[in-house]
Motif scaffolding. Structure first.
Motif, PDB file in Angstrom:
ATOM      1  N   ALA A 105       0.891  -0.973  -0.131  1.00  0.00           N
ATOM      2  CA  ALA A 105       0.060  -0.015   0.093  1.00  0.00           C
ATOM      3  C   ALA A 105       0.712   1.264   0.091  1.00  0.00           C
ATOM      4  O   ALA A 105       2.093   1.167   0.387  1.00  0.00           O
ATOM      5  CB  ALA A 105      -1.030   0.187   1.163  1.00  0.00           C
ATOM      6  N   ASN A 106       0.155   2.365  -0.348  1.00  0.00           N
ATOM      7  CA  ASN A 106       0.980   3.743  -0.409  1.00  0.00           C
ATOM      8  C   ASN A 106       0.329   4.578   0.632  1.00  0.00           C
ATOM      9  O   ASN A 106      -0.947   5.048   0.370  1.00  0.00           O
ATOM     10  CB  ASN A 106       0.915   4.133  -1.758  1.00  0.00           C
ATOM     11  N   LEU A 107       1.095   5.137   1.593  1.00  0.00           N
ATOM     12  CA  LEU A 107       0.234   6.267   2.550  1.00  0.00           C
ATOM     13  C   LEU A 107      -0.017   7.385   1.786  1.00  0.00           C
ATOM     14  O   LEU A 107       0.789   8.003   0.906  1.00  0.00           O
ATOM     15  CB  LEU A 107       1.755   6.457   3.764  1.00  0.00           C
ATOM     16  N   GLY A 108      -1.195   7.919   2.007  1.00  0.00           N
ATOM     17  CA  GLY A 108      -1.778   9.021   1.373  1.00  0.00           C
ATOM     18  C   GLY A 108      -2.377   8.634   0.193  1.00  0.00           C
ATOM     19  O   GLY A 108      -3.337   9.514  -0.304  1.00  0.00           O
ATOM     20  N   SER A 109      -2.699   7.175  -0.171  1.00  0.00           N
ATOM     21  CA  SER A 109      -3.454   6.718  -1.231  1.00  0.00           C
ATOM     22  C   SER A 109      -4.631   6.232  -0.707  1.00  0.00           C
ATOM     23  O   SER A 109      -4.622   5.677   0.434  1.00  0.00           O
ATOM     24  CB  SER A 109      -2.510   5.924  -2.205  1.00  0.00           C
ATOM     25  N   ILE A 110      -5.594   5.945  -1.623  1.00  0.00           N
ATOM     26  CA  ILE A 110      -6.818   5.376  -1.177  1.00  0.00           C
ATOM     27  C   ILE A 110      -6.578   3.816  -0.823  1.00  0.00           C
ATOM     28  O   ILE A 110      -7.431   3.226  -0.043  1.00  0.00           O
ATOM     29  CB  ILE A 110      -7.895   5.410  -2.195  1.00  0.00           C
ATOM     30  N   ASN A 111      -5.458   3.318  -1.390  1.00  0.00           N
ATOM     31  CA  ASN A 111      -5.296   1.788  -1.176  1.00  0.00           C
ATOM     32  C   ASN A 111      -4.834   1.534   0.270  1.00  0.00           C
ATOM     33  O   ASN A 111      -4.764   0.512   0.609  1.00  0.00           O
ATOM     34  CB  ASN A 111      -4.586   1.278  -2.140  1.00  0.00           C
ATOM     35  N   ILE A 112      -4.559   2.589   0.963  1.00  0.00           N
ATOM     36  CA  ILE A 112      -4.430   2.160   2.429  1.00  0.00           C
ATOM     37  C   ILE A 112      -5.185   1.913   3.227  1.00  0.00           C
ATOM     38  O   ILE A 112      -5.168   1.148   4.205  1.00  0.00           O
ATOM     39  CB  ILE A 112      -3.574   3.533   2.862  1.00  0.00           C
ATOM     40  N   VAL A 113      -6.666   2.148   2.597  1.00  0.00           N
ATOM     41  CA  VAL A 113      -7.744   1.693   3.604  1.00  0.00           C
ATOM     42  C   VAL A 113      -7.957   0.175   3.699  1.00  0.00           C
ATOM     43  O   VAL A 113      -8.343  -0.301   4.983  1.00  0.00           O
ATOM     44  CB  VAL A 113      -8.944   2.346   2.625  1.00  0.00           C
TER      45      VAL A 113
END
Length: 329
Positions: free
Chosen positions: A102-110
């Motif tokens: 995942a990437n911090l600050g991206s929606i995929n961190i959810v």
């Protein structure tokens, strides 16, 4: 037997989840070399599911007054505990693996945050038992989510599938197994039962496939990335986050790891002040390299302002890595 189970539960409650979390962090760290550990997590949850399913189907509580052998009693009482322990530990193990992609600050961190909250919730033993373990439908949904989270990286490792295909296959399997766990035994292998499986599994798989951009590209991991002014033997030089106006060319460089013998199409998309610049620049990355696979793209004479470069999976547009930089006046 009861004394043994009580001691096992006490030890598990205090130490086992954190041991699993540590193993997950270790696996995440070692994934720079390989992510072939993923099928082992699936094997554990599959064993737990089959154990629980078999016991619930064939080892019912005996009628009042009926005698029960010690072996039958042992299997019937121990298997639910073992299932609970395995699923809880695998969930803790999977959290760092999903965070790694995942990437911090991206929606995929959810998604990894959701798995982390699930893992944390299991630490509140009484509430976890009342709201999840003692509710058959909720328990099946819970374990289906854990099975899905374990299947996604394992499918990519075993079948060399793309991230979106891994999500679709994992959703099909997890939803089908969940239906089997809840369906009446008489309808499991009937035409009506198979039709019901399709009516549940196909929409779930299709929905999650469409939502793939919201998921991290597990097990693909971006270990390093940056912006620089030159590339020498696939190594970035002049790395910085600010460049003066008039810079002739800037390079966006990414180091990516994916499973052995796995080839995936990726695309670099450049943005200036949040607006896409040009079309995606496509490339192919390969797995199994000890140092990871390095890919780059470049932009000539970038304008003054804020820039961003996203490395995405080509088909599903899942974010692999992101670099930002500024061109100063």
């Amino acid at each position: 037997m009861r004394h043994f189970l009580d001691k096992l539960k006490k030890f598990h409650g205090q130490y086992a989840p954190w041991i699993s979390l540590g193993l997950g962090v270790l696996a995440r760290g070692l994934s720079h070399k390989s992510v072939d550990f993923a099928p082992k997590a699936v094997a554990i949850v599959a064993l737990a599911w089959l154990l629980s399913l078999a016991v619930s189907r064939w080892l019912h509580v005996p009628a009042e007054g009926a005698r029960e052998s010690r072996l039958r009693y042992f299997l019937r009482t121990v298997s639910p505990t073992v299932t609970i322990l395995l699923y809880k530990n695998v969930l803790f193990f999977l959290v760092p693996v999903w965070f790694g992609s995942a990437n911090l600050g991206s929606i995929n961190i959810v998604v990894p945050l959701f798995l982390a909250l699930m893992a944390l919730f299991t630490c509140f033993a009484r509430t976890y038992r009342e709201l999840v373990l003692d509710q058959p439908r909720v328990r099946v949904l819970w374990t289906a989510i854990v099975l899905f989270a374990a299947l996604v990286p394992a499918t990519a490792v075993v079948a060399f599938t793309s991230p979106r295909t891994s999500i679709v296959i994992s959703a099909l399997v997890a939803s089908a197994v969940a239906w089997v766990a809840l369906a009446p035994g008489s309808s499991l292998f009937s035409r009506k039962g198979l039709k019901s499986i399709a009516q549940i599994s196909l929409p779930v798989a299709g929905l999650l496939g469409l939502a793939a951009p919201l998921f991290p590209p597990v097990p693909m991991v971006c270990h390093d990335h940056g912006i620089g002014t030159a590339m020498v033997k696939r190594k970035l030089e002049g790395r910085a986050s600010h460049f003066p106006s008039g810079t002739s060319r800037v390079y966006a460089w990414f180091e990516v790891t994916l499973p052995k013998r796995n080839r995936q199409q990726v695309a670099s998309q450049w943005y200036h002040e949040g607006v896409p610049v040009g079309g995606p620049l496509r490339a192919t990355v390969e797995g199994g390299r000890k140092e990871g696979f390095r890919t780059f793209s470049y932009h000539t004479a970038p304008a003054v302002g804020s820039w961003r470069v996203d490395l995405l999976t080509d088909q599903s547009s899942q974010l692999i890595g992101r670099s930002s930089f500024e061109i100063d006046p």
